[in-house]
Scaffold this motif. Sequence first.
Motif, PDB file in Angstrom:
ATOM      1  N   TYR A  90      37.086  30.966  32.366  1.00  0.00           N
ATOM      2  CA  TYR A  90      37.966  31.659  31.416  1.00  0.00           C
ATOM      3  C   TYR A  90      37.829  31.158  29.976  1.00  0.00           C
ATOM      4  O   TYR A  90      38.080  31.904  29.041  1.00  0.00           O
ATOM      5  CB  TYR A  90      39.427  31.599  31.891  1.00  0.00           C
ATOM      6  CG  TYR A  90      39.600  32.253  33.248  1.00  0.00           C
ATOM      7  CD1 TYR A  90      38.799  33.332  33.616  1.00  0.00           C
ATOM      8  CD2 TYR A  90      40.547  31.797  34.171  1.00  0.00           C
ATOM      9  CE1 TYR A  90      38.912  33.926  34.866  1.00  0.00           C
ATOM     10  CE2 TYR A  90      40.676  32.400  35.416  1.00  0.00           C
ATOM     11  CZ  TYR A  90      39.855  33.455  35.759  1.00  0.00           C
ATOM     12  OH  TYR A  90      39.971  34.045  36.978  1.00  0.00           O
ATOM     13  N   GLY A 115      37.196  44.442  32.542  1.00  0.00           N
ATOM     14  CA  GLY A 115      36.732  43.151  33.053  1.00  0.00           C
ATOM     15  C   GLY A 115      37.365  42.797  34.394  1.00  0.00           C
ATOM     16  O   GLY A 115      38.517  43.111  34.654  1.00  0.00           O
ATOM     17  N   SER A 135      46.272  34.091  35.229  1.00  0.00           N
ATOM     18  CA  SER A 135      46.391  35.179  34.245  1.00  0.00           C
ATOM     19  C   SER A 135      47.123  34.677  33.007  1.00  0.00           C
ATOM     20  O   SER A 135      46.817  35.093  31.881  1.00  0.00           O
ATOM     21  CB  SER A 135      47.146  36.374  34.840  1.00  0.00           C
ATOM     22  OG  SER A 135      46.353  36.978  35.829  1.00  0.00           O
ATOM     23  N   ASN A 153      42.755  40.509  37.527  1.00  0.00           N
ATOM     24  CA  ASN A 153      42.526  39.183  38.092  1.00  0.00           C
ATOM     25  C   ASN A 153      42.662  39.335  39.602  1.00  0.00           C
ATOM     26  O   ASN A 153      43.735  39.646  40.106  1.00  0.00           O
ATOM     27  CB  ASN A 153      43.547  38.197  37.513  1.00  0.00           C
ATOM     28  CG  ASN A 153      43.178  36.769  37.853  1.00  0.00           C
ATOM     29  OD1 ASN A 153      42.170  36.517  38.501  1.00  0.00           O
ATOM     30  ND2 ASN A 153      44.012  35.835  37.426  1.00  0.00           N
ATOM     31  N   LEU A 182      38.175  39.531  36.805  1.00  0.00           N
ATOM     32  CA  LEU A 182      38.305  38.071  36.821  1.00  0.00           C
ATOM     33  C   LEU A 182      38.618  37.611  38.244  1.00  0.00           C
ATOM     34  O   LEU A 182      38.984  38.407  39.100  1.00  0.00           O
ATOM     35  CB  LEU A 182      39.466  37.639  35.916  1.00  0.00           C
ATOM     36  CG  LEU A 182      39.562  38.248  34.521  1.00  0.00           C
ATOM     37  CD1 LEU A 182      40.826  37.751  33.822  1.00  0.00           C
ATOM     38  CD2 LEU A 182      38.329  37.881  33.703  1.00  0.00           C
ATOM     39  N   LEU A 234      41.937  44.204  32.172  1.00  0.00           N
ATOM     40  CA  LEU A 234      41.479  43.151  33.076  1.00  0.00           C
ATOM     41  C   LEU A 234      42.189  43.250  34.425  1.00  0.00           C
ATOM     42  O   LEU A 234      43.377  43.605  34.481  1.00  0.00           O
ATOM     43  CB  LEU A 234      41.784  41.771  32.480  1.00  0.00           C
ATOM     44  CG  LEU A 234      41.076  41.407  31.176  1.00  0.00           C
ATOM     45  CD1 LEU A 234      41.593  40.061  30.664  1.00  0.00           C
ATOM     46  CD2 LEU A 234      39.561  41.342  31.385  1.00  0.00           C
ATOM     47  N   ILE A 251      46.602  43.521  31.683  1.00  0.00           N
ATOM     48  CA  ILE A 251      46.084  42.719  32.803  1.00  0.00           C
ATOM     49  C   ILE A 251      46.887  42.971  34.077  1.00  0.00           C
ATOM     50  O   ILE A 251      48.118  43.000  34.038  1.00  0.00           O
ATOM     51  CB  ILE A 251      46.038  41.209  32.425  1.00  0.00           C
ATOM     52  CG1 ILE A 251      45.406  40.375  33.534  1.00  0.00           C
ATOM     53  CG2 ILE A 251      47.394  40.647  32.063  1.00  0.00           C
ATOM     54  CD1 ILE A 251      44.930  39.006  33.085  1.00  0.00           C
TER      55      ILE A 251
END
Length: 450
Positions: A104, A78, A19, A46, A80, A44, A7
Amino acid sequence: MSKKVYIETYGCQMNVNDSEVVLAILQEEGYTLTENMDEADLILANTCSIRDNAEQRIWGRIDQFRIQKKTRPDVIIGILGCMAERLKEKLLEKVDLVAGPDAYRALPKLLKAVTPERPQIDVLLSHEETYADIKPVRLDKNGVSAFVSIMRGCNNVCSYCVVPYTRGAERSRDPHTIVNEVTDLWSRGYKEVTLLGQNVDSYYWKDKNNSNGNTNFAQLLEMVAKISPELRVRFSTSHPKDISDEVIYTMAMYDNICKHIHLPVQSGSSIMLEKMRRKYNREWYLERVKKIRSVIPDCGITTDVIAGFSGETEQDHQDTLTLMEKVVFDSAFMFAYSERPGTLASKKYADDIPQDVKTARLNEIIELQGRMSLKSNQKEIGKLMKVLVEGPSKKNADELCGRASNNKMCVFPSLGEKAGDYCEVEVVSVTSATLICKRIESCLDGIVNR
Ligand code: SAM
Ligand code: SF4
Protein backbone atom coordinates in the motif's frame (compact mmCIF):
# COMPACT_ATOMS: atom_id res chain seq x y z
CA MET A 1 -10.12 20.25 -7.03
CA SER A 2 -9.27 17.27 -4.90
CA LYS A 3 -9.53 13.79 -6.33
CA LYS A 4 -12.09 11.43 -4.88
CA VAL A 5 -11.67 7.81 -3.85
CA TYR A 6 -14.46 5.29 -3.34
CA ILE A 7 -13.55 2.11 -1.47
CA GLU A 8 -15.43 -1.11 -0.75
CA THR A 9 -14.07 -3.46 1.89
CA TYR A 10 -14.73 -7.21 1.97
CA GLY A 11 -13.83 -9.92 4.46
CA CYS A 12 -12.29 -9.67 7.90
CA GLN A 13 -11.73 -6.83 10.38
CA MET A 14 -8.09 -6.69 9.32
CA ASN A 15 -9.24 -5.64 5.88
CA VAL A 16 -11.32 -2.84 7.40
CA ASN A 17 -8.20 -1.60 9.18
CA ASP A 18 -6.14 -1.99 6.01
CA SER A 19 -8.63 0.19 4.11
CA GLU A 20 -8.12 2.81 6.81
CA VAL A 21 -4.35 2.63 6.24
CA VAL A 22 -4.91 2.94 2.47
CA LEU A 23 -7.08 6.02 3.02
CA ALA A 24 -4.38 7.62 5.16
CA ILE A 25 -1.84 7.05 2.37
CA LEU A 26 -4.20 8.42 -0.29
CA GLN A 27 -5.15 11.43 1.79
CA GLU A 28 -1.50 12.48 1.69
CA GLU A 29 -1.85 12.40 -2.10
CA GLY A 30 -4.82 14.77 -2.00
CA TYR A 31 -7.63 12.21 -2.22
CA THR A 32 -10.84 12.61 -0.24
CA LEU A 33 -13.24 9.78 0.50
CA THR A 34 -16.58 9.61 -1.28
CA GLU A 35 -19.45 7.21 -0.69
CA ASN A 36 -20.73 7.79 -4.20
CA MET A 37 -19.03 5.67 -6.84
CA ASP A 38 -20.39 7.89 -9.63
CA GLU A 39 -18.23 10.82 -8.57
CA ALA A 40 -15.05 8.85 -7.76
CA ASP A 41 -11.79 9.30 -9.69
CA LEU A 42 -10.49 6.12 -8.09
CA ILE A 43 -12.63 3.06 -7.31
CA LEU A 44 -11.04 0.49 -5.01
CA ALA A 45 -12.12 -2.88 -3.64
CA ASN A 46 -10.15 -4.30 -0.72
CA THR A 47 -10.78 -7.97 -1.23
CA CYS A 48 -11.04 -11.36 0.47
CA SER A 49 -10.05 -14.78 -0.87
CA ILE A 50 -10.92 -16.95 2.09
CA ARG A 51 -13.72 -18.81 0.31
CA ASP A 52 -14.63 -19.09 -3.36
CA ASN A 53 -17.96 -17.31 -2.88
CA ALA A 54 -16.14 -14.25 -1.47
CA GLU A 55 -14.13 -14.02 -4.70
CA GLN A 56 -17.15 -14.62 -6.94
CA ARG A 57 -18.92 -11.71 -5.30
CA ILE A 58 -15.96 -9.44 -6.03
CA TRP A 59 -15.79 -10.50 -9.71
CA GLY A 60 -19.42 -9.38 -9.92
CA ARG A 61 -18.54 -6.02 -8.39
CA ILE A 62 -15.63 -5.54 -10.81
CA ASP A 63 -18.07 -5.85 -13.72
CA GLN A 64 -20.21 -3.16 -12.13
CA PHE A 65 -17.19 -0.89 -11.56
CA ARG A 66 -16.31 -1.24 -15.25
CA ILE A 67 -19.67 0.19 -16.28
CA GLN A 68 -18.31 3.52 -14.94
CA LYS A 69 -15.56 3.38 -17.55
CA LYS A 70 -18.12 3.63 -20.37
CA THR A 71 -19.02 7.20 -19.46
CA ARG A 72 -15.81 8.15 -17.59
CA PRO A 73 -12.84 6.45 -19.25
CA ASP A 74 -10.36 8.19 -16.91
CA VAL A 75 -11.69 6.55 -13.78
CA ILE A 76 -9.12 4.18 -12.24
CA ILE A 77 -10.29 0.80 -10.92
CA GLY A 78 -8.05 -0.94 -8.41
CA ILE A 79 -8.10 -4.26 -6.57
CA LEU A 80 -6.34 -4.47 -3.20
CA GLY A 81 -5.87 -7.16 -0.60
CA CYS A 82 -5.95 -10.95 -0.65
CA MET A 83 -7.53 -11.47 -4.06
CA ALA A 84 -4.96 -9.10 -5.58
CA GLU A 85 -2.20 -11.16 -3.99
CA ARG A 86 -3.68 -14.49 -5.06
CA LEU A 87 -4.62 -13.71 -8.65
CA LYS A 88 -1.96 -11.12 -9.49
CA GLU A 89 -1.72 -10.39 -13.27
CA LYS A 90 -4.96 -12.28 -13.96
CA LEU A 91 -6.81 -9.28 -12.57
CA LEU A 92 -5.08 -6.85 -14.93
CA GLU A 93 -7.36 -7.97 -17.77
CA LYS A 94 -10.20 -6.25 -15.94
CA VAL A 95 -8.72 -3.48 -13.76
CA ASP A 96 -6.06 -0.75 -13.88
CA LEU A 97 -4.34 -1.34 -10.58
CA VAL A 98 -3.52 -4.39 -8.44
CA ALA A 99 -1.86 -4.04 -5.01
CA GLY A 100 -1.31 -6.78 -2.44
CA PRO A 101 -1.61 -6.31 1.35
CA ASP A 102 2.04 -5.29 1.79
CA ALA A 103 2.16 -2.88 -1.18
CA TYR A 104 0.00 0.00 0.00
CA ARG A 105 2.90 2.40 0.45
CA ALA A 106 3.50 2.00 -3.29
CA LEU A 107 -0.02 3.19 -4.18
CA PRO A 108 0.99 6.83 -4.89
CA LYS A 109 3.71 5.64 -7.26
CA LEU A 110 1.40 3.14 -8.95
CA LEU A 111 -1.33 5.75 -9.36
CA LYS A 112 1.06 8.19 -11.01
CA ALA A 113 2.23 5.53 -13.47
CA VAL A 114 -1.16 4.05 -14.38
CA THR A 115 -2.61 4.68 -17.87
CA PRO A 116 -5.27 2.72 -19.80
CA GLU A 117 -2.45 1.05 -21.74
CA ARG A 118 -0.20 0.51 -18.73
CA PRO A 119 -2.03 -1.04 -15.78
CA GLN A 120 0.12 -1.23 -12.63
CA ILE A 121 0.75 -4.06 -10.20
CA ASP A 122 2.68 -4.56 -6.96
CA VAL A 123 2.12 -7.79 -5.07
CA LEU A 124 5.43 -8.12 -3.26
CA LEU A 125 5.06 -9.55 0.21
CA SER A 126 7.26 -8.22 2.99
CA HIS A 127 8.83 -9.68 6.13
CA GLU A 128 8.79 -6.30 7.90
CA GLU A 129 5.85 -4.17 6.80
CA THR A 130 3.40 -3.41 9.64
CA TYR A 131 2.38 0.14 8.59
CA ALA A 132 3.31 1.01 12.19
CA ASP A 133 3.92 4.70 11.46
CA ILE A 134 0.71 5.30 9.50
CA LYS A 135 -2.23 6.82 11.34
CA PRO A 136 -5.30 5.11 9.86
CA VAL A 137 -8.18 7.34 8.73
CA ARG A 138 -11.10 5.80 10.59
CA LEU A 139 -13.98 4.53 8.46
CA ASP A 140 -16.43 3.93 11.29
CA LYS A 141 -19.13 6.51 11.63
CA ASN A 142 -19.69 6.73 15.38
CA GLY A 143 -16.16 7.45 16.61
CA VAL A 144 -16.47 4.95 19.48
CA SER A 145 -14.78 1.70 18.41
CA ALA A 146 -11.61 1.27 16.39
CA PHE A 147 -9.58 -1.63 15.03
CA VAL A 148 -5.85 -1.62 15.66
CA SER A 149 -3.66 -4.16 13.85
CA ILE A 150 -0.92 -5.49 16.12
CA MET A 151 0.59 -7.93 13.65
CA ARG A 152 0.31 -9.04 10.04
CA GLY A 153 0.51 -12.34 8.17
CA CYS A 154 0.37 -15.86 9.54
CA ASN A 155 2.91 -18.67 10.03
CA ASN A 156 0.47 -21.45 10.74
CA VAL A 157 -0.33 -22.97 7.37
CA CYS A 158 -3.60 -24.62 8.37
CA SER A 159 -4.10 -26.95 5.43
CA TYR A 160 -7.39 -25.42 4.20
CA CYS A 161 -6.37 -21.77 4.52
CA VAL A 162 -5.18 -19.31 1.89
CA VAL A 163 -4.18 -16.54 4.34
CA PRO A 164 -0.47 -17.44 4.71
CA TYR A 165 -0.17 -17.19 0.89
CA THR A 166 -2.08 -13.93 0.52
CA ARG A 167 -0.85 -12.08 3.59
CA GLY A 168 2.63 -13.54 3.96
CA ALA A 169 4.69 -14.43 7.00
CA GLU A 170 3.79 -13.36 10.51
CA ARG A 171 5.36 -10.17 11.88
CA SER A 172 4.56 -8.22 15.03
CA ARG A 173 4.32 -4.48 15.33
CA ASP A 174 6.38 -2.36 17.74
CA PRO A 175 4.28 -2.18 20.95
CA HIS A 176 5.12 1.48 21.49
CA THR A 177 3.51 2.42 18.19
CA ILE A 178 0.43 0.43 19.23
CA VAL A 179 0.20 2.18 22.60
CA ASN A 180 0.69 5.56 20.90
CA GLU A 181 -2.06 4.83 18.39
CA VAL A 182 -4.49 3.71 21.10
CA THR A 183 -3.61 6.68 23.34
CA ASP A 184 -4.36 8.98 20.42
CA LEU A 185 -7.70 7.23 19.80
CA TRP A 186 -8.60 7.57 23.49
CA SER A 187 -7.75 11.28 23.44
CA ARG A 188 -10.04 11.68 20.43
CA GLY A 189 -13.00 10.16 22.29
CA TYR A 190 -12.80 6.51 21.24
CA LYS A 191 -13.98 4.15 23.98
CA GLU A 192 -13.11 0.73 22.61
CA VAL A 193 -10.26 -0.78 20.64
CA THR A 194 -9.98 -4.24 19.12
CA LEU A 195 -6.42 -5.49 18.74
CA LEU A 196 -6.22 -7.50 15.53
CA GLY A 197 -4.07 -10.34 14.28
CA GLN A 198 -4.61 -13.75 12.65
CA ASN A 199 -3.17 -15.34 15.78
CA VAL A 200 -2.80 -12.67 18.48
CA ASP A 201 -1.39 -15.15 21.00
CA SER A 202 1.76 -15.51 18.96
CA TYR A 203 2.34 -11.74 19.02
CA TYR A 204 5.97 -11.23 20.04
CA TRP A 205 8.07 -8.10 19.72
CA LYS A 206 11.82 -8.50 19.97
CA ASP A 207 13.53 -5.31 21.07
CA LYS A 208 16.76 -5.25 19.08
CA ASN A 209 18.60 -3.17 21.68
CA ASN A 210 17.36 -4.65 24.92
CA SER A 211 16.16 -8.21 25.50
CA ASN A 212 14.29 -7.03 28.61
CA GLY A 213 12.24 -4.94 26.22
CA ASN A 214 10.69 -7.98 24.49
CA THR A 215 6.89 -8.01 24.63
CA ASN A 216 4.45 -10.91 24.42
CA PHE A 217 0.70 -10.65 23.87
CA ALA A 218 -0.24 -10.73 27.57
CA GLN A 219 2.18 -7.88 28.23
CA LEU A 220 0.86 -5.90 25.27
CA LEU A 221 -2.71 -6.37 26.52
CA GLU A 222 -1.68 -5.00 29.90
CA MET A 223 0.09 -2.00 28.34
CA VAL A 224 -3.03 -1.13 26.33
CA ALA A 225 -5.42 -1.77 29.25
CA LYS A 226 -3.44 0.67 31.41
CA ILE A 227 -4.05 3.57 29.02
CA SER A 228 -7.37 4.20 30.80
CA PRO A 229 -9.69 2.04 32.93
CA GLU A 230 -12.58 3.52 30.91
CA LEU A 231 -11.18 2.30 27.61
CA ARG A 232 -12.46 -1.12 26.59
CA VAL A 233 -9.93 -3.49 25.10
CA ARG A 234 -10.92 -6.38 22.85
CA PHE A 235 -8.83 -8.66 20.67
CA SER A 236 -9.20 -11.18 17.87
CA THR A 237 -8.33 -13.90 16.87
CA SER A 238 -7.04 -16.31 19.50
CA HIS A 239 -5.60 -19.63 18.40
CA PRO A 240 -6.47 -22.59 20.67
CA LYS A 241 -2.92 -23.98 20.39
CA ASP A 242 -1.36 -20.70 21.55
CA ILE A 243 -3.72 -19.01 24.02
CA SER A 244 -1.71 -18.93 27.23
CA ASP A 245 -2.67 -18.95 30.90
CA GLU A 246 -0.84 -15.62 31.16
CA VAL A 247 -3.29 -14.06 28.69
CA ILE A 248 -6.28 -15.51 30.56
CA TYR A 249 -4.99 -14.20 33.93
CA THR A 250 -4.23 -10.79 32.42
CA MET A 251 -7.81 -10.60 31.13
CA ALA A 252 -9.09 -11.45 34.60
CA MET A 253 -6.91 -8.78 36.22
CA TYR A 254 -8.23 -5.82 34.23
CA ASP A 255 -11.93 -4.93 34.25
CA ASN A 256 -11.57 -3.04 31.00
CA ILE A 257 -10.24 -6.04 29.06
CA CYS A 258 -13.50 -7.38 27.70
CA LYS A 259 -14.42 -10.86 28.80
CA HIS A 260 -14.74 -12.37 25.37
CA ILE A 261 -12.50 -14.75 23.46
CA HIS A 262 -13.01 -15.68 19.83
CA LEU A 263 -11.49 -19.16 19.77
CA PRO A 264 -12.05 -20.84 16.39
CA VAL A 265 -12.34 -24.61 16.84
CA GLN A 266 -12.98 -25.47 13.13
CA SER A 267 -13.94 -29.08 13.96
CA GLY A 268 -14.76 -31.24 16.98
CA SER A 269 -13.01 -34.27 15.49
CA SER A 270 -9.36 -34.82 16.38
CA ILE A 271 -8.90 -36.67 13.07
CA MET A 272 -10.09 -33.61 11.12
CA LEU A 273 -8.06 -31.23 13.31
CA GLU A 274 -4.93 -33.19 12.54
CA LYS A 275 -5.66 -33.11 8.82
CA MET A 276 -6.40 -29.40 9.06
CA ARG A 277 -2.97 -28.99 10.75
CA ARG A 278 -4.47 -27.06 13.61
CA LYS A 279 -1.89 -28.53 16.05
CA TYR A 280 -4.41 -29.23 18.83
CA ASN A 281 -7.01 -31.92 19.34
CA ARG A 282 -10.51 -32.06 20.78
CA GLU A 283 -9.27 -32.69 24.34
CA TRP A 284 -6.81 -29.81 24.21
CA TYR A 285 -9.55 -27.45 23.00
CA LEU A 286 -11.95 -28.53 25.74
CA GLU A 287 -9.21 -28.11 28.35
CA ARG A 288 -8.56 -24.51 27.16
CA VAL A 289 -12.28 -23.73 27.45
CA LYS A 290 -12.32 -25.23 30.95
CA LYS A 291 -9.32 -23.14 31.93
CA ILE A 292 -10.89 -19.92 30.59
CA ARG A 293 -14.12 -20.60 32.46
CA SER A 294 -12.35 -21.51 35.70
CA VAL A 295 -10.51 -18.17 35.70
CA ILE A 296 -13.24 -16.01 34.08
CA PRO A 297 -16.59 -17.72 34.71
CA ASP A 298 -18.62 -15.23 32.65
CA CYS A 299 -16.26 -15.12 29.68
CA GLY A 300 -18.01 -15.08 26.32
CA ILE A 301 -16.57 -17.71 24.01
CA THR A 302 -17.32 -17.66 20.29
CA THR A 303 -15.93 -19.78 17.48
CA ASP A 304 -15.57 -20.61 13.78
CA VAL A 305 -16.64 -23.99 12.38
CA ILE A 306 -15.98 -25.56 8.98
CA ALA A 307 -18.40 -28.24 7.71
CA GLY A 308 -17.41 -30.86 5.17
CA PHE A 309 -13.62 -30.69 5.11
CA SER A 310 -11.90 -33.37 3.04
CA GLY A 311 -12.74 -36.89 4.20
CA GLU A 312 -15.09 -35.74 6.96
CA THR A 313 -17.18 -38.75 8.01
CA GLU A 314 -20.58 -38.67 9.65
CA GLN A 315 -18.78 -39.52 12.91
CA ASP A 316 -16.42 -36.53 12.51
CA HIS A 317 -19.45 -34.32 11.93
CA GLN A 318 -21.15 -35.74 15.03
CA ASP A 319 -17.97 -34.95 16.98
CA THR A 320 -18.34 -31.30 15.96
CA LEU A 321 -21.96 -31.27 17.11
CA THR A 322 -21.16 -32.87 20.47
CA LEU A 323 -18.30 -30.45 21.06
CA MET A 324 -20.62 -27.52 20.34
CA GLU A 325 -23.15 -28.93 22.81
CA LYS A 326 -20.46 -29.39 25.42
CA VAL A 327 -18.99 -25.91 25.11
CA VAL A 328 -22.26 -24.00 24.44
CA PHE A 329 -20.62 -21.24 22.37
CA ASP A 330 -22.26 -17.84 22.60
CA SER A 331 -22.17 -17.50 18.84
CA ALA A 332 -20.29 -18.88 15.86
CA PHE A 333 -19.28 -18.16 12.28
CA MET A 334 -20.08 -21.31 10.35
CA PHE A 335 -18.87 -22.19 6.86
CA ALA A 336 -18.98 -25.01 4.30
CA TYR A 337 -15.45 -26.02 3.32
CA SER A 338 -14.31 -24.26 0.17
CA GLU A 339 -11.17 -25.65 -1.43
CA ARG A 340 -8.65 -22.88 -2.12
CA PRO A 341 -6.10 -23.28 -4.91
CA GLY A 342 -2.51 -23.45 -3.69
CA THR A 343 -3.29 -24.58 -0.15
CA LEU A 344 -1.86 -27.76 1.30
CA ALA A 345 -5.32 -29.35 1.36
CA SER A 346 -5.86 -28.60 -2.34
CA LYS A 347 -2.62 -30.43 -3.12
CA LYS A 348 -2.94 -33.37 -0.75
CA TYR A 349 -6.60 -34.02 -0.05
CA ALA A 350 -9.60 -34.43 -2.31
CA ASP A 351 -12.51 -32.05 -1.83
CA ASP A 352 -14.65 -35.16 -1.63
CA ILE A 353 -17.69 -34.27 0.43
CA PRO A 354 -20.62 -33.74 -1.97
CA GLN A 355 -22.07 -30.23 -1.89
CA ASP A 356 -25.47 -31.44 -0.66
CA VAL A 357 -23.82 -33.25 2.26
CA LYS A 358 -21.74 -30.16 3.14
CA THR A 359 -24.88 -28.03 3.05
CA ALA A 360 -26.89 -30.48 5.15
CA ARG A 361 -24.11 -30.65 7.77
CA LEU A 362 -23.70 -26.89 7.79
CA ASN A 363 -27.44 -26.46 8.29
CA GLU A 364 -27.36 -28.88 11.22
CA ILE A 365 -24.48 -26.91 12.73
CA ILE A 366 -26.30 -23.60 12.25
CA GLU A 367 -29.51 -25.00 13.74
CA LEU A 368 -27.66 -26.38 16.77
CA GLN A 369 -25.76 -23.12 17.28
CA GLY A 370 -29.08 -21.23 17.28
CA ARG A 371 -30.21 -23.40 20.19
CA MET A 372 -26.87 -23.04 21.98
CA SER A 373 -26.91 -19.24 21.60
CA LEU A 374 -30.40 -19.14 23.11
CA LYS A 375 -29.31 -21.43 25.95
CA SER A 376 -26.25 -19.29 26.62
CA ASN A 377 -28.33 -16.09 26.56
CA GLN A 378 -30.97 -17.54 28.89
CA LYS A 379 -28.28 -17.90 31.54
CA GLU A 380 -27.87 -14.11 31.48
CA ILE A 381 -31.44 -13.37 32.62
CA GLY A 382 -31.34 -11.38 35.86
CA LYS A 383 -27.68 -10.39 35.44
CA LEU A 384 -26.43 -6.80 35.40
CA MET A 385 -24.46 -5.67 32.35
CA LYS A 386 -22.35 -2.61 31.69
CA VAL A 387 -23.02 -1.71 28.09
CA LEU A 388 -21.13 0.61 25.75
CA VAL A 389 -23.82 2.36 23.69
CA GLU A 390 -23.41 1.94 19.92
CA GLY A 391 -26.51 3.95 18.96
CA PRO A 392 -30.26 3.57 18.46
CA SER A 393 -31.54 0.03 18.12
CA LYS A 394 -32.33 -0.88 14.50
CA LYS A 395 -35.89 -1.95 15.27
CA ASN A 396 -36.99 0.84 17.60
CA ALA A 397 -35.60 4.37 17.70
CA ASP A 398 -36.70 4.77 21.34
CA GLU A 399 -34.26 2.03 22.30
CA LEU A 400 -30.48 1.87 22.36
CA CYS A 401 -28.19 -1.01 21.55
CA GLY A 402 -24.66 -1.82 22.59
CA ARG A 403 -22.44 -4.68 23.68
CA ALA A 404 -21.77 -6.05 27.11
CA SER A 405 -18.21 -6.98 28.05
CA ASN A 406 -18.86 -10.57 26.89
CA ASN A 407 -19.71 -9.19 23.42
CA LYS A 408 -23.44 -9.94 23.65
CA MET A 409 -25.74 -7.39 22.04
CA CYS A 410 -28.07 -5.65 24.51
CA VAL A 411 -31.18 -3.61 23.69
CA PHE A 412 -32.75 -1.28 26.26
CA PRO A 413 -34.89 1.87 26.59
CA SER A 414 -33.12 5.11 25.76
CA LEU A 415 -32.81 7.92 28.26
CA GLY A 416 -31.21 10.12 25.66
CA GLU A 417 -27.67 8.78 25.85
CA LYS A 418 -25.40 8.82 22.85
CA ALA A 419 -22.92 6.44 21.25
CA GLY A 420 -19.91 6.04 23.51
CA ASP A 421 -21.75 6.38 26.84
CA TYR A 422 -21.73 3.50 29.29
CA CYS A 423 -25.09 2.31 30.68
CA GLU A 424 -25.94 -0.24 33.33
CA VAL A 425 -28.83 -2.57 32.56
CA GLU A 426 -30.46 -5.78 33.76
CA VAL A 427 -31.29 -8.61 31.39
CA VAL A 428 -35.02 -9.41 31.48
CA SER A 429 -35.55 -11.63 28.45
CA VAL A 430 -33.56 -12.94 25.51
CA THR A 431 -33.59 -14.16 21.94
CA SER A 432 -30.79 -16.23 20.41
CA ALA A 433 -29.16 -13.00 19.15
CA THR A 434 -30.03 -10.31 21.71
CA LEU A 435 -30.35 -9.62 25.42
CA ILE A 436 -33.44 -7.51 26.09
CA CYS A 437 -32.75 -5.35 29.12
CA LYS A 438 -34.30 -2.82 31.46
CA ARG A 439 -32.58 0.20 32.94
CA ILE A 440 -31.41 -0.19 36.48
CA GLU A 441 -29.73 3.14 36.75
CA SER A 442 -29.02 6.28 34.90
CA CYS A 443 -26.25 6.40 32.40
CA LEU A 444 -22.82 5.84 33.96
CA ASP A 445 -21.12 8.37 31.76
CA GLY A 446 -22.49 11.34 29.91
CA ILE A 447 -26.01 12.70 30.28
CA VAL A 448 -27.54 11.84 33.66
CA ASN A 449 -31.22 11.05 33.51
CA ARG A 450 -33.75 8.97 35.33
N1 SAM B 1 -6.75 -16.82 11.95
C1 SAM B 1 -7.99 -17.26 12.37
C2 SAM B 1 -7.87 -18.65 13.00
O1 SAM B 1 -6.91 -19.31 12.85
O2 SAM B 1 -8.83 -19.08 13.59
C3 SAM B 1 -9.04 -17.30 11.29
C4 SAM B 1 -8.85 -16.55 10.05
S1 SAM B 1 -9.92 -16.90 8.71
C5 SAM B 1 -9.87 -15.33 7.96
C6 SAM B 1 -11.55 -16.95 9.36
C7 SAM B 1 -12.22 -18.28 9.28
O3 SAM B 1 -12.50 -18.62 7.94
C8 SAM B 1 -11.46 -19.46 9.81
O4 SAM B 1 -11.47 -19.55 11.19
C9 SAM B 1 -12.16 -20.63 9.16
O5 SAM B 1 -13.24 -21.07 9.94
C10 SAM B 1 -12.71 -20.02 7.88
N2 SAM B 1 -12.01 -20.56 6.70
C11 SAM B 1 -10.71 -20.39 6.39
N3 SAM B 1 -10.43 -21.06 5.25
C12 SAM B 1 -11.58 -21.66 4.85
C13 SAM B 1 -11.93 -22.49 3.76
N4 SAM B 1 -11.03 -22.86 2.85
N5 SAM B 1 -13.21 -22.93 3.65
C14 SAM B 1 -14.13 -22.56 4.57
N6 SAM B 1 -13.86 -21.78 5.62
C15 SAM B 1 -12.60 -21.34 5.77
FE1 SF4 C 1 -5.51 -19.36 8.32
FE2 SF4 C 1 -4.75 -21.01 10.26
FE3 SF4 C 1 -3.45 -18.72 9.90
FE4 SF4 C 1 -5.93 -18.71 10.87
S1 SF4 C 1 -4.13 -19.61 11.86
S2 SF4 C 1 -5.11 -17.39 9.25
S3 SF4 C 1 -6.87 -20.39 9.79
S4 SF4 C 1 -3.52 -20.43 8.48
